[in-house]
Design a protein around this motif. Structure first.
Motif, short mmCIF file in Angstrom:
data_model
loop_
_atom_site.label_atom_id
_atom_site.label_comp_id
_atom_site.label_asym_id
_atom_site.label_seq_id
_atom_site.Cartn_x
_atom_site.Cartn_y
_atom_site.Cartn_z
N VAL A 1 0.86 -1.20 0.00
CA VAL A 1 0.00 0.00 0.00
C VAL A 1 0.89 1.25 0.00
CG1 VAL A 1 -1.77 1.31 1.23
CG2 VAL A 1 -1.88 -1.20 1.18
N LYS A 2 0.68 2.10 -0.99
CA LYS A 2 1.51 3.31 -1.15
C LYS A 2 0.81 4.53 -0.54
CE LYS A 2 3.69 1.76 -5.46
NZ LYS A 2 2.91 0.53 -5.71
N PRO A 3 1.58 5.62 -0.27
CA PRO A 3 0.97 6.84 0.30
C PRO A 3 -0.22 7.34 -0.53
CG PRO A 3 3.35 7.03 0.37
CD PRO A 3 3.05 5.76 -0.40
N GLY A 4 -1.33 7.62 0.14
CA GLY A 4 -2.51 8.17 -0.52
C GLY A 4 -3.42 7.16 -1.20
N GLU A 5 -2.99 5.90 -1.26
CA GLU A 5 -3.81 4.89 -1.96
C GLU A 5 -5.03 4.47 -1.13
OE1 GLU A 5 -0.99 2.38 -5.02
OE2 GLU A 5 -1.40 1.51 -3.06
N MET A 6 -4.86 4.46 0.19
CA MET A 6 -5.93 3.99 1.07
C MET A 6 -6.78 5.17 1.53
SD MET A 6 -5.29 1.39 4.21
CE MET A 6 -6.52 0.14 4.52
N VAL A 7 -8.04 4.90 1.81
CA VAL A 7 -8.90 5.97 2.32
C VAL A 7 -9.74 5.45 3.49
CG1 VAL A 7 -10.85 5.55 0.73
CG2 VAL A 7 -10.48 7.84 1.64
N PHE A 8 -9.95 6.32 4.48
CA PHE A 8 -10.82 6.00 5.61
C PHE A 8 -11.91 7.07 5.70
CE2 PHE A 8 -6.81 4.08 7.22
CZ PHE A 8 -7.27 2.80 7.47
N ASP A 9 -13.01 6.71 6.36
CA ASP A 9 -13.92 7.74 6.84
C ASP A 9 -13.82 7.75 8.37
OD1 ASP A 9 -15.45 5.54 7.69
OD2 ASP A 9 -16.93 5.75 6.10
N GLY A 10 -14.40 8.78 8.99
CA GLY A 10 -14.26 8.93 10.43
C GLY A 10 -14.84 7.78 11.22
N GLU A 11 -15.97 7.26 10.76
CA GLU A 11 -16.63 6.15 11.45
C GLU A 11 -15.74 4.91 11.49
OE1 GLU A 11 -19.38 4.86 13.79
OE2 GLU A 11 -20.12 6.56 12.65
N THR A 12 -15.11 4.59 10.35
CA THR A 12 -14.25 3.40 10.26
C THR A 12 -12.99 3.59 11.11
OG1 THR A 12 -15.10 3.02 8.03
CG2 THR A 12 -13.09 1.84 8.65
N LEU A 13 -12.43 4.78 11.05
CA LEU A 13 -11.24 5.08 11.86
C LEU A 13 -11.58 4.94 13.35
CD1 LEU A 13 -8.40 5.92 10.97
CD2 LEU A 13 -9.09 8.31 11.17
N ALA A 14 -12.73 5.47 13.75
CA ALA A 14 -13.17 5.35 15.14
C ALA A 14 -13.36 3.89 15.53
CB ALA A 14 -14.46 6.13 15.35
N SER A 15 -13.92 3.10 14.64
CA SER A 15 -14.16 1.67 14.94
C SER A 15 -12.85 0.91 15.13
CB SER A 15 -14.98 1.02 13.81
OG SER A 15 -16.28 1.56 13.80
N ILE A 16 -11.81 1.30 14.37
CA ILE A 16 -10.49 0.68 14.55
C ILE A 16 -9.94 1.04 15.94
CG2 ILE A 16 -8.07 0.73 13.78
CD1 ILE A 16 -9.19 1.11 10.89
N TYR A 17 -10.04 2.32 16.30
CA TYR A 17 -9.50 2.77 17.59
C TYR A 17 -10.39 2.35 18.78
CZ TYR A 17 -5.29 5.06 16.04
OH TYR A 17 -4.02 5.28 15.55
N LEU A 18 -11.62 1.93 18.50
CA LEU A 18 -12.49 1.36 19.54
C LEU A 18 -12.25 -0.14 19.72
CD1 LEU A 18 -15.86 3.18 18.74
CD2 LEU A 18 -14.66 3.28 20.94
N GLY A 19 -11.50 -0.73 18.78
CA GLY A 19 -11.26 -2.17 18.83
C GLY A 19 -12.40 -2.98 18.23
#
Length: 337
Positions: free
Chosen positions: A109-127
């Motif tokens: 995975v190269k810089p800028g290739e991946m994208v997140f939204d806030g909900e998914t990012l929060a779900s990762i950090y919530l475990g």
């Protein structure tokens, strides 16, 4: 980052040797602006012979040190509210703006290739999301080949303005995050490995396969980390670019904000980067060492006047000229020298 730390330390030592009449400028706090403060300090030292000793210890530490009067200025990406400033006899202003980016270490995975939204990012950090090939991540990244590997979550272990802005954004993007964790310079993280400073998180991500973290953009670039895109408030996927940071920053109404208290996360606009932030300076209205206070203001005045190009080279956003004029009026009215 050790090279930059040496520059600043050397600036102080050389200053006391060559310009003994000048008061030493000491500051401590946020790691978010450390790359640009270091660059400014080096240029200022060459131009004036005066040095700056800035300890990159995190916003929480910077606030504590200025409250304890052990430094001439504190630096924080988490601004203090007007009532707290009044209580501590402090003046606060924004010095420069920048952005926070998610960073990953996934093979292929190269810089800028991946994208997140806030909900998914929060779900990762919530475990709640624990593997890279989770359906929510795949839905946002249908063209990426993602491994069926556990996600190693990296977060800050110290009191951090970067964490404040990151968690402030997650709280706006995810009701679940807001109710379970909330926002702050330090929070009760549900999961993750702690690292100190933007430097520590950068190092950890660089060395750990299948990891995710969050850092100020200059650290991602300097350490050649794989940053990701984000879906913004308008529902548009955006890349971390100066244009996107400026789009978010353009919403700020500094003149009407008591103590310049402005948070720039999750701003409207199709081009806005969702985790844009200002970083702030804190000084005492009545300093115990007035000569050092005057020297610090001279440095900040110089940085506003001469430091814009250096800031842009590191992908920070200089404060607009109109805001600098407001800040200079604040100095004149509130800092007694």
């Amino acid at each position: 980052m050790n090279f930059l730390k040496t520059i600043v330390a050397a600036g102080l030592v050389a200053a006391s040797a060559t310009a003994a009449f000048a008061a030493d400028i000491t500051g401590a706090g946020a790691t978010f602006p450390f790359p640009i403060y270091s660059k400014w300090a080096d240029a200022y030292k060459k131009e004036t012979g005066n040095g700056l000793n800035y300890q990159s210890i995190g916003s929480g530490g910077g606030i504590k040190q200025i409250q304890a009067k052990t430094v001439t200025f504190g630096a924080s990406d988490a601004p203090l509210k007007a009532e707290q400033l009044e209580k501590d006899g402090l003046v606060q202003w924004p010095m420069v703006m920048g952005a926070i980016v998610p960073v990953v270490n996934i093979e292929g995975v190269k810089p800028g290739e991946m994208v997140f939204d806030g909900e998914t990012l929060a779900s990762i950090y919530l475990g709640k999301i624990t593997k890279w090939d989770d359906a929510a991540i795949k839905k946002l990244n249908p063209n990426l080949k993602l491994p069926s590997e556990a996600i190693t979550v990296v977060r800050r272990s110290d009191g951090s303005g970067t964490t404040f802005n990151f968690t402030n954004y997650l709280a706006k993007a995810s009701a679940d995050w807001k109710s379970k964790v909330g926002e702050g310079t330090a929070v009760e993280w549900p999961v993750g490995v702690g690292a100190k400073g933007n430097e520590g998180v950068s190092g950890n991500i660089g060395q750990t396969k299948n990891s995710i973290g969050y850092v100020e953009y200059a650290y991602a670039k300097q350490n050649k980390l794989t940053y990701t895109g984000l879906v913004n408030k308008a529902g548009k996927p955006v890349q971390p670019t100066v244009e996107a940071f400026q789009a978010a920053a353009s919403n700020a109404d500094w003149a009407k904000a008591p103590g310049y208290y402005v948070i720039l996360t999750d701003q409207p606009g199709e081009k806005s980067w969702p985790i844009t932030a200002a970083t702030f300076i804190l000084m005492h209205k009545e300093a115990t060492d007035k000569a050092a206070s005057q020297e610090a203001i001279k440095f900040f005045r110089w940085a506003f006047k001469n430091g814009g190009k250096a800031a842009e080279e590191l992908d920070y956003i200089p404060m607009p000229a109109g805001v600098v004029t407001l800040i200079e009026k604040t100095w004149a009215a509130e800092i007694k020298s």
